[in-house]
Design an enzyme around this catalytic site. Structure first.
Site, PDB file in Angstrom:
ATOM      1  N   LEU A  45       0.810  -1.205   0.073  1.00 47.61           N
ATOM      2  CA  LEU A  45       0.001   0.056  -0.108  1.00 47.61           C
ATOM      3  C   LEU A  45       0.589   1.177  -0.084  1.00 47.61           C
ATOM      4  CD1 LEU A  45      -2.597  -1.288   2.828  1.00 47.61           C
ATOM      5  CD2 LEU A  45      -2.787  -1.467   0.085  1.00 47.61           C
ATOM      6  N   SER A  46       0.213   2.615  -0.206  1.00 39.83           N
ATOM      7  CA  SER A  46       1.030   3.516  -0.137  1.00 39.83           C
ATOM      8  C   SER A  46       1.786   3.614   1.206  1.00 39.83           C
ATOM      9  CB  SER A  46       0.328   4.673  -0.633  1.00 39.83           C
ATOM     10  OG  SER A  46      -0.741   4.896   0.159  1.00 39.83           O
ATOM     11  N   GLU A  47       1.120   3.285   2.295  1.00 39.19           N
ATOM     12  CA  GLU A  47       1.748   3.503   3.391  1.00 39.19           C
ATOM     13  C   GLU A  47       1.076   2.457   4.467  1.00 39.19           C
ATOM     14  OE1 GLU A  47       2.482   7.416   1.911  1.00 39.19           O
ATOM     15  OE2 GLU A  47       0.428   6.719   2.873  1.00 39.19           O
ATOM     16  N   THR A  48       1.936   1.974   5.521  1.00 42.99           N
ATOM     17  CA  THR A  48       1.415   1.196   6.494  1.00 42.99           C
ATOM     18  C   THR A  48       1.773   1.846   7.975  1.00 42.99           C
ATOM     19  OG1 THR A  48       1.456  -0.632   5.289  1.00 42.99           O
ATOM     20  CG2 THR A  48       1.767  -1.131   7.380  1.00 42.99           C
ATOM     21  N   HIS A  77      -2.890  10.794   5.393  1.00 45.46           N
ATOM     22  CA  HIS A  77      -3.923   9.721   5.572  1.00 45.46           C
ATOM     23  C   HIS A  77      -3.555   8.506   6.395  1.00 45.46           C
ATOM     24  CE1 HIS A  77      -2.215   6.640   2.733  1.00 45.46           C
ATOM     25  NE2 HIS A  77      -3.267   5.814   3.386  1.00 45.46           N
TER      26      HIS A  77
END
Length: 297
Positions: A45-48, A77
């Site tokens: 994902l774009s971030e975790t 986000h």
């Protein structure tokens, strides 16, 4: 074998499979830095995010944010989604969280309905707006796969800006240009090589088309593995601050719609105000839970 619980949520949306996806590990104690990075790459994902006990007891938590390839000092986000997950797990939680992050102390306020149920959150950027270098129109156009005519320069040329996260190249485009844009990885690499002092090896392009308080946006960051992002809070806040700096006045608010071209429409409610220390911005929105599970290491 060690098991670590995770939750995924869609951020900046009120419906499942919209907005920007996020994986949250509410209790990341026992995970090493390398394991956190590997898990972020695995989720793709774009971030975790990984939640840890705070270093200072009066703060809520220490939150670490990883994209596919590196840890981030701040991102929008992930903070909104992390606060939402923690708030939903404890409905008696305080209205505001204070997260310790590399960019500084981040304040996140929960958004609730009339019954007190947590719907989302609003995050304040950890630093005042900092406007950086301007880059040539030709660079922004090439990265976006557009002709130079699609770049709007009546109010500004492509400009780097940040308020605690990675710098974003804020670029106004025509409505047709916004729809037609497609990131060119080679152009991003050439831009970083041509402007090492300005980019410091990183370039994220934030395109926008404005109609008063309504703003359509797209964000490309292929050098970090995010070909396109469906909702980027840490780009929305510097854009809000930058728009306020251009418009004048003491404060402003904008509705930013992103992710439409990806089929994941996102609504980011951004605002900015002038303070004695500079322009401060914030961004908020709703979240929706999607998955729960365990990572076994």
């Amino acid at each position: 074998m060690r098991a670590f619980r995770f939750v995924t949520v869609d951020v900046f949306t009120d419906r499942r499979f919209g907005g920007n996806q996020l994986a949250v590990f509410p209790d990341a104690r026992g995970l090493s830095d390398a394991e956190m990075q590997s898990l972020a790459a695995e989720f793709n994902l774009s971030e975790t995010t990984f939640v840890l006990p705070p270093e200072k007891p009066h703060n809520s938590a220490r939150v670490r944010i990883f994209n596919r390839v590196a840890e981030m000092p701040f991102a929008g986000h992930p903070n909104v989604g992390t606060a939402y997950v923690l708030g939903r797990e404890d409905e008696a939680s305080p209205r505001t969280y204070r997260f310790e992050e590399p960019a500084g102390l981040v304040e996140v306020a929960l958004l609730r309905d009339e019954t007190g149920r947590v719907l989302g959150a609003e995050v304040a950027a950890p630093q005042p707006l900092r406007v950086g270098a301007e880059l040539p129109v030709s660079v922004a156009a090439a990265c976006a796969g557009l002709s130079k005519d699609a770049i709007v320069t009546a109010r500004h040329v492509p400009t780097l800006a940040t308020d605690g996260g990675n710098p974003r190249l804020l670029t106004e485009v025509t409505r047709e240009g916004l729809t037609a844009a497609a990131p060119d990885l080679g152009a991003f690499r050439r831009a970083v090589e041509a402007y090492p002092d300005q980019t410091r090896g990183f370039l994220s392009l934030y395109l926008y088309c404005r109609d008063g308080a309504q703003v359509r946006t797209r964000m490309f960051s292929p050098l970090t593995g995010t070909w396109e992002d469906s909702a980027t809070g840490s780009a929305a806040t510097p854009l809000a601050g930058f728009l306020l700096s251009l418009d004048g006045g003491d404060d402003g608010a904008w509705e930013m719609l992103q992710g439409v071209e990806m089929g994941r429409p996102s609504l980011l409610l951004a605002g900015a105000r002038r303070t004695p220390e500079g322009i401060r911005a914030r961004v908020g929105g709703h979240c929706v839970p999607v998955l729960r599970g365990e990572a076994v290491l």
